[in-house]
Design an enzyme around this catalytic site. Structure first.
Site, PDB file in Angstrom:
ATOM      1  N   LYS A   1      -9.192  -1.760   5.152  1.00 54.75           N
ATOM      2  CA  LYS A   1      -9.332  -2.152   3.740  1.00 54.75           C
ATOM      3  C   LYS A   1      -8.269  -3.181   3.360  1.00 54.75           C
ATOM      4  O   LYS A   1      -8.552  -4.154   2.668  1.00 54.75           O
ATOM      5  CB  LYS A   1      -9.216  -0.916   2.837  1.00 54.75           C
ATOM      6  CG  LYS A   1     -10.451  -0.021   2.960  1.00 54.75           C
ATOM      7  CD  LYS A   1     -10.260   1.315   2.260  1.00 54.75           C
ATOM      8  CE  LYS A   1      -9.415   2.266   3.054  1.00 54.75           C
ATOM      9  NZ  LYS A   1      -9.421   3.656   2.673  1.00 54.75           N
TER      10      LYS A   1
ATOM     11  N   HIS B   1       0.853  -1.190   0.000  1.00 57.47           N
ATOM     12  CA  HIS B   1       0.000   0.000   0.000  1.00 57.47           C
ATOM     13  C   HIS B   1       0.889   1.240   0.000  1.00 57.47           C
ATOM     14  O   HIS B   1       1.889   1.290   0.716  1.00 57.47           O
ATOM     15  CB  HIS B   1      -0.883   0.013   1.260  1.00 57.47           C
ATOM     16  CG  HIS B   1      -1.703   1.262   1.384  1.00 57.47           C
ATOM     17  ND1 HIS B   1      -2.882   1.447   0.699  1.00 57.47           N
ATOM     18  CD2 HIS B   1      -1.495   2.410   2.082  1.00 57.47           C
ATOM     19  CE1 HIS B   1      -3.365   2.638   0.973  1.00 57.47           C
ATOM     20  NE2 HIS B   1      -2.546   3.242   1.816  1.00 57.47           N
TER      21      HIS B   1
ATOM     22  N   ASP C   1     -15.729   2.401   6.752  1.00 59.82           N
ATOM     23  CA  ASP C   1     -14.640   3.321   6.423  1.00 59.82           C
ATOM     24  C   ASP C   1     -15.103   4.362   5.411  1.00 59.82           C
ATOM     25  O   ASP C   1     -14.779   5.544   5.504  1.00 59.82           O
ATOM     26  CB  ASP C   1     -13.432   2.560   5.877  1.00 59.82           C
ATOM     27  CG  ASP C   1     -12.357   3.542   5.416  1.00 59.82           C
ATOM     28  OD1 ASP C   1     -11.867   4.306   6.262  1.00 59.82           O
ATOM     29  OD2 ASP C   1     -12.045   3.573   4.220  1.00 59.82           O
TER      30      ASP C   1
ATOM     31  N   SER D   1      -8.276   3.304   8.941  1.00 61.69           N
ATOM     32  CA  SER D   1      -8.892   3.434   7.624  1.00 61.69           C
ATOM     33  C   SER D   1      -8.114   2.607   6.587  1.00 61.69           C
ATOM     34  O   SER D   1      -8.686   1.811   5.832  1.00 61.69           O
ATOM     35  CB  SER D   1      -8.911   4.920   7.238  1.00 61.69           C
ATOM     36  OG  SER D   1      -9.265   5.074   5.899  1.00 61.69           O
TER      37      SER D   1
ATOM     38  N   ARG E   1     -15.045  12.514   8.000  1.00 66.95           N
ATOM     39  CA  ARG E   1     -13.749  13.094   8.409  1.00 66.95           C
ATOM     40  C   ARG E   1     -13.318  14.183   7.447  1.00 66.95           C
ATOM     41  O   ARG E   1     -12.758  15.209   7.852  1.00 66.95           O
ATOM     42  CB  ARG E   1     -12.675  11.995   8.464  1.00 66.95           C
ATOM     43  CG  ARG E   1     -12.850  11.049   9.634  1.00 66.95           C
ATOM     44  CD  ARG E   1     -11.945   9.831   9.483  1.00 66.95           C
ATOM     45  NE  ARG E   1     -10.549  10.175   9.363  1.00 66.95           N
ATOM     46  CZ  ARG E   1      -9.635   9.472   8.695  1.00 66.95           C
ATOM     47  NH1 ARG E   1      -9.977   8.357   8.081  1.00 66.95           N
ATOM     48  NH2 ARG E   1      -8.391   9.863   8.637  1.00 66.95           N
TER      49      ARG E   1
HETATM   50  N1  URA Z   1      -5.999   6.939   3.014  1.00 68.50           N
HETATM   51  C1  URA Z   1      -7.030   6.229   3.531  1.00 68.50           C
HETATM   52  O1  URA Z   1      -7.454   5.229   2.978  1.00 68.50           O
HETATM   53  N2  URA Z   1      -7.583   6.678   4.675  1.00 68.50           N
HETATM   54  C2  URA Z   1      -7.147   7.762   5.349  1.00 68.50           C
HETATM   55  O2  URA Z   1      -7.663   8.090   6.387  1.00 68.50           O
HETATM   56  C3  URA Z   1      -6.077   8.493   4.787  1.00 68.50           C
HETATM   57  C4  URA Z   1      -5.506   8.050   3.620  1.00 68.50           C
END
Ligand code: URA
Length: 450
Positions: free
Chosen positions: A201, A96, A175, A197, A182
């Site tokens: 995922k 990621h 999320d 977050s 947010r």
């Molecule tokens: N990327 C994400 O998936 N979530 C966040 O909170 C910030 C960056």
């Protein structure tokens, strides 16, 4: 007796929430019994007071459990294959990136890891604001569908070893809802919220190995080394605490990564790297791909990093990584011949900028470049904007290069806003710093957190 207000009060006072409190809060949020204003209040309290690693893990798990998983990860199952996959679970891995300017590395790293025998279920996203999205880049290949069903995603990973697809609606719906809140309540910049977050995922993919590219600098989410290191430690610590293997590389994002910033031009650069035709500004990006793929392979296969690095170099050199990329593109419906044709025939307005003085390129401001690309049409200001696939910037030089007066620095492309070209070109020129003394660019890997 559940009370959302008491939980918000508790976090506001800086106390740690219990696993049950976090789980119930998130589950009542998803049923609508906790309204958005209470969720926002808790997010702000978390922003101000933080969370322990255990709380962050509980929040991650609560968000992951709000939907389905691609595969369920079970540390006890070790070498048993995941349903539908012809390999031990240990060989499933992903990488990621927190997002950078010109960051097309996933297009190379994920297929390269697959060429080394890993299975890579990689959920990716669309770009918004200054950050580009891997799904947008892939969808510049005519026919490529990033929004496949969960079943099709699993099947492509099983067939080809790698799939890069959009997060499906079944995955981590909590999320998605929380992130939208947010975004409008000033609560994005919180390490525990960002960690939960991202990890909810990534954990939903089911991979026992996760490697993180935490970008740091002018064009990154994290501007300072301390911030980037804190996020890297949080991501790696929480991933390891869940029983998975993990490593993060904090990497430089002061200057754009590679030769291109945009969408289709980035795919073209990725193909050059996969075809072993990388040159000039693409070379450091290609080397970074080897480092990330080697980190994935070394953790997943439990072999030394040196051995993994040699394997990655060999699989890139012999065309296996390119073959994996082509197989993935075909499985998603994409047509690379058609992509090449559209690239050749794209009718773009262009503007070349040249050096106004001689010297060494010591800086190319990644944030300015991202803003310019966005203005040229390569990104989205709001979610509903459409992208101009061929818009963006191609660089002729990188940091450290020597330039003479009049030498080309970069070319800007757009099909939608030709009137903005001249202003963008002037702005791009101001993104370059050219100084008289020879300059060695800093290494892209700033530090490793593992
Ligand atoms: N990327 C994400 O998936 N979530 C966040 O909170 C910030 C960056």
């Amino acid at each position: 007796m559940f009370s959302a207000k008491q939980i918000i009060d508790k976090k506001r006072e800086g106390l740690a929430l219990s696993t049950t409190e976090i789980r119930e809060f998130m589950s009542y949020y998803m049923t609508g019994e906790v309204p958005d204003y209470q969720m926002s209040a808790l997010a702000m309290a978390i922003c101000c007071r933080g969370m322990t690693e255990r709380e962050t893990a509980d929040l991650t798990e609560a968000m992951r459990c709000s939907g389905e998983a691609v595969w369920e990860f079970d540390p006890k199952r070790g070498d048993e294959p995941l349903p539908g996959l012809p390999c031990p679970a240990a060989l499933v891995a992903d990488k990621h990136s927190t997002g950078g300017v010109g960051d097309k590395l996933s297009l190379i790293i994920q297929p390269l890891a697959a060429a080394c025998g890993l299975y890579v279920p990689s959920l990716t996203g669309r770009g918004l604001g200054l950050t580009g999205g891997t799904a947008d880049k892939l969808e510049t290949i005519p026919g490529y569908v990033a929004g496949v069903s969960l079943d099709r995603f699993r099947a492509i990973v099983a067939e080809t070893g790698v799939s890069m697809a959009m997060q499906t609606p079944e995955i981590c719906p909590a999320d998605k809802r929380l992130y939208a809140l947010r975004d409008v309540t000033g609560t994005v910049a919180s390490i525990p919220l960002i960690t939960a977050s991202i990890l909810s995922k990534k954990f939903a993919e089911g991979a026992p190995t996760l490697v993180f590219d935490v970008k740091c600098g002018l064009g990154a989410f994290m501007h300072t080394r301390d911030e980037a290191r804190a996020l890297a430690s949080s991501l790696v610590g929480s991933t390891k605490a869940s029983g998975r293997k993990s490593l993060a590389l904090v990497t430089d994002m002061d200057a754009p990564l590679g030769r291109t910033v945009g969408n289709a031009n980035e795919v073209e650069e990725a193909l050059d790297i996969l075809e072993n035709k990388a040159s000039g500004p693409s070379l450091p990006a290609a080397a970074l791909c080897i480092e990330f793929a080697a980190a994935m392979v070394s953790l997943a296969k439990d072999i030394g990093r040196g051995e993994a690095r040699e394997m990655c170099k060999a699989r890139l050199a012999d065309g296996s990584a390119l073959a994996k990329f082509k197989a993935m593109v075909a499985a998603h419906g994409g047509d690379l011949d058609e992509f090449r044709r559209t690239r050749r025939e794209a009718k773009m307005h262009r503007f070349r900028i040249s050096a106004m003085r001689s010297g060494y390129v010591t800086g190319i401001d990644a944030k300015k470049v991202a803003q310019i690309s966005l203005r040229l049409g390569a990104g989205r200001q709001v979610q509903t904007d459409t992208i101009d696939p061929h818009a963006g910037v191609d660089f002729a030089v990188a940091r450290g290069d020597r330039v003479a007066v009049g030498a080309p620095l970069a070319t800007l492309f757009t099909s939608t806003v030709p009137d903005a070209l001249e202003e963008c070109a002037a702005e791009l020129l101001s993104a370059f710093t050219i100084a008289p003394a020879a300059f060695t660019p800093p290494p892209l890997v700033i530090e490793e957190v593992g």
